[in-house]
Write an enzyme that holds these catalytic residues in place. Sequence first.
Site, PDB file in Angstrom:
ATOM      1  N   GLU A 438       0.852  -1.193   0.000  1.00 34.48           N
ATOM      2  CA  GLU A 438       0.000   0.000   0.000  1.00 34.48           C
ATOM      3  C   GLU A 438       0.880   1.232   0.000  1.00 34.48           C
ATOM      4  O   GLU A 438       1.862   1.316   0.749  1.00 34.48           O
ATOM      5  CB  GLU A 438      -0.907  -0.003   1.230  1.00 34.48           C
ATOM      6  CG  GLU A 438      -1.790   1.241   1.363  1.00 34.48           C
ATOM      7  CD  GLU A 438      -2.660   1.201   2.615  1.00 34.48           C
ATOM      8  OE1 GLU A 438      -3.086   0.089   3.003  1.00 34.48           O
ATOM      9  OE2 GLU A 438      -2.888   2.282   3.208  1.00 34.48           O
ATOM     10  N   GLU A 443      -2.500  11.267   3.505  1.00 36.70           N
ATOM     11  CA  GLU A 443      -3.495  11.060   4.539  1.00 36.70           C
ATOM     12  C   GLU A 443      -3.513  12.307   5.421  1.00 36.70           C
ATOM     13  O   GLU A 443      -2.465  12.909   5.690  1.00 36.70           O
ATOM     14  CB  GLU A 443      -3.186   9.825   5.380  1.00 36.70           C
ATOM     15  CG  GLU A 443      -3.378   8.509   4.657  1.00 36.70           C
ATOM     16  CD  GLU A 443      -3.125   7.325   5.564  1.00 36.70           C
ATOM     17  OE1 GLU A 443      -4.100   6.685   5.999  1.00 36.70           O
ATOM     18  OE2 GLU A 443      -1.943   7.053   5.839  1.00 36.70           O
TER      19      GLU A 443
END
Length: 560
Positions: A438, A443
């Site tokens: 990932e 974020e």
Amino acid sequence: MRRHLRLLAAATTAAALLALGAITQVTTASAAAEPLSQGRPVTTSSTEFDWSTGAAAVDGDPGTRWSSAAADNQWIRVDLGSVQAIDRVVLDWEAAYASGFRIETSADGAAWSSIYSTTTGTGGDQNLDVDGSGRYLRLWVTQRATQWGVSLWELQVFGTGGGTPTDTTLLSYGKQGSASSSQNDGNCWLCSPDKAFDLDPASRWAVSPDTGWVDEGWIAVDLGAAAHVTSVVLQWDPAFATAFDIEVSDNGTTWRTVHSTTNGTGFKQTIPLDADGRHVRVHLRDRSGPYGYSLWEFQVYGTGGAPAAPPAEPADPDFDDLDLVWSDEFNGPAGTAADGAKWTIDAGLPQNNEQQVYTPSGNGFQDGQGNFVLEARREDRDGRQYTSHRMNTSNKFHAQYGRFEARVKVPEGRGLWPAFWMMGSDFLDGRPWPYNGEIDIMEFIGQNPTQAHSTLHAPAYNGGGGYGGAYALPDGSKISDGFHTWAADWDSEGIQFSLDGRDVFYADRDTVESTRGPWVYDHEFYLILNLAVGGDWPGPPDASTPFPSRMLVDYVRVYQ
């Protein structure tokens, strides 16, 4: 463009200082051969400016330089590509030099040996005779001579070009191998010896917990024919060997020890060899902990044997010359859904103890002003108090390497968790997370509006232990106040994350492999946009959290 601007800025700054008489530039000593370090990958402890990166110290241009933060214990490390015999190091210091430093070498980037040390460095142009070998060379500054950091116009490494040749072949790929035992249970499914030879960094061999969690163990490979072995690379799981031997054999029965250690470091170890045999074995003699032994990869390099060619990887992109290969500008009419030819709506219940449900429609739409809206609402649905939106490019667009970029305005508020990220495409074929890999390009945690994050997740480092970094805007203002552009420049050597064109975190492949675990990013990934509510990381929203809250996406673009 960003790299061109850095070179221009460096050249302009140097020219201005020379005109003012502020610096005197020393021409690096010439050599008959090109430095082993010329143009090689570099990592550093820090950089003072965006343009003063470690690469500037090995580019052969005496007008560009690396400069560090203003602190002791700074370092610059160059990867020579293979183990080399080193006999000379040239340091061309800027005025901010080191009075105390040491020069170290390493075969694997983990265990270091000092080949030169001084506490009376004079700066200027230092031509140092040394005697050592290694794939990596590191200059470690123990004492600055000025109040500033340290700065090098050039770091040049010279040698005979000996050591492990760079044109040897991977001989072990695709071989079945054999082992003292193998694990096959819920903790390590089908962890047979062939998994150490498949060039898949997310599969591994492990000894059986029933019979193998003892100090003696082994894994061996038949190269198919007689071979000359020049190196062995071991990528360890946390269950590694502190003491082990490398052995070779002509017949798989009678073994000769060609390397032995009692201070194995785990992670990635590159062991140079000069040995002949058809079979190669790692004889494991002492465990690092209470468990057994496990290897993600056991690679044998050399000549001869019966090698099978591994699948070809795509070429690394030239980040100064990229083409747009995929994009969505979100210029549709107000209220329309995302383009179904580009996006898959990912409806359903969440992960990570998030509190929203992702709806199939309604929470994601174009606003008619060139943006896509992901809207989180306080409303009951499927037993949840909140709804939101998530979509991805699975089975529509997958890619390996390039620049992945999005211009986004993130929402502020406790418990809000917007993200722009990528998942390894083999997840769609049943490989579970985090074995597929990932890449979190962006974020944002809504209650920390001045900070964003970029992170990698893999089998050996994931969740709260992911490999990444947090960063802020240069002026410390709220990231949530406006649109910002996040990007990831990704190739086989690493991933450079940036915010508004400013580099914020670099994940160097060699560093990850030698300090955290396997690099699982050499395959195709797909893109994901989502706005989560609550979850393990941000925690729940509260009465102050604004609803509805919107994550606005101006565009998503991919260049290769």
